[in-house]
Design a protein around this motif. Structure first.
Motif: not given
Lengths: 108, 113
Positions: A30-31, A33, A35, A43, A45, A47-48, A86, A90-91, A94-96, A98, B35, B56
């Motif tokens: 869903n997300n 990015q 870096f 880090l 950013n 692109f999102y 990197f 994220e599915t 709320s966690r990305l 990497f 993180y 989470e």
């Protein structure tokens, strides 16, 4: 959780060359990015981009969500582009997650 | 441009000591994250925080870790009894919502000796 695979792990370029970095995901995201980690560890950013194509100067990114991959294009590379790139996805929740990163070295 | 700020930028602590890493997220963001990145490795998720509670956490975030939003602007990560393997760069991040773009601070490099 999802698996994120980046390629190539290392890339050495001459200044002015173009390059493509790839990120594959084991599941739909869903997300997404991109870096850039600079030599000081920050880090930045880039692109999102959960889907579609975006451009920012010499950088552009494309995500094909249905095929679970994303590409980062760097054109006319400069020495300041060196560092680790990197991608992270994220599915649900709320966690990305990497990838391992691509170490880019641009030589003058 | 609004940014996430972290303090200190570098902290050295003795094994067994408690440390508190501090972050000021972007002001209109509702989701906050920590993180970490062990030297030479990838960035790993620790915890996310929303509406004054953990939403989470990863398997890394065990009982020695805690997070708090002590006031309207700060977000902290406490490590109760540091170990050598806690040496890493710790990043704070924030986002307007979950599943939206996350913005990262410059990191705190923690060295446990």
């Amino acid at each position: 959780g999802i698996q994120v695979e980046q390629s190539p792990p290392d890339l050495i370029l001459q200044e002015g060359a173009n390059s493509t970095l790839r990120c594959n995901f084991s599941d739909s995201v869903n997300n997404l990015q991109w870096f850039h980690q600079n030599p000081w560890g920050q880090l930045i950013n880039l692109f999102y981009i959960p889907s579609g194509t975006k451009q920012n100067g010499r950088l552009s990114a494309t995500t094909v969500a249905t095929e679970r991959y994303s590409l980062l294009y760097i054109s006319s590379s400069q020495t300041t582009d060196s560092g680790v790139y990197f991608c992270a996805g994220e599915t649900s929740g709320s966690r990305l997650t990497f990838g391992e990163g691509t170490q880019l070295t641009v030589n003058p | 441009e609004p940014e996430v700020t972290q303090t200190p930028s570098h902290q050295v602590t003795q094994m067994g000591q408690e440390v508190i890493l501090r972050c000021v997220p972007i002001s209109n963001h509702l989701y906050f994250y920590w993180y970490r990145q062990i030297l030479g490795q990838k960035v790993e998720f620790l915890v996310s925080f929303y509406n004054n509670e953990i939403s989470e956490k990863s398997e890394i975030f065990d009982d020695q870790f805690s997070v708090e939003r002590p006031d309207g602007s700060n977000f902290t990560l406490k490590i109760r009894s540091t170990k050598l393997e806690d040496s890493a760069m710790y990043f704070c991040a924030s986002g307007v919502y979950g599943n939206t773009e996350a913005f990262f601070g410059q990191g705190t490099r923690l060295t446990v000796v």
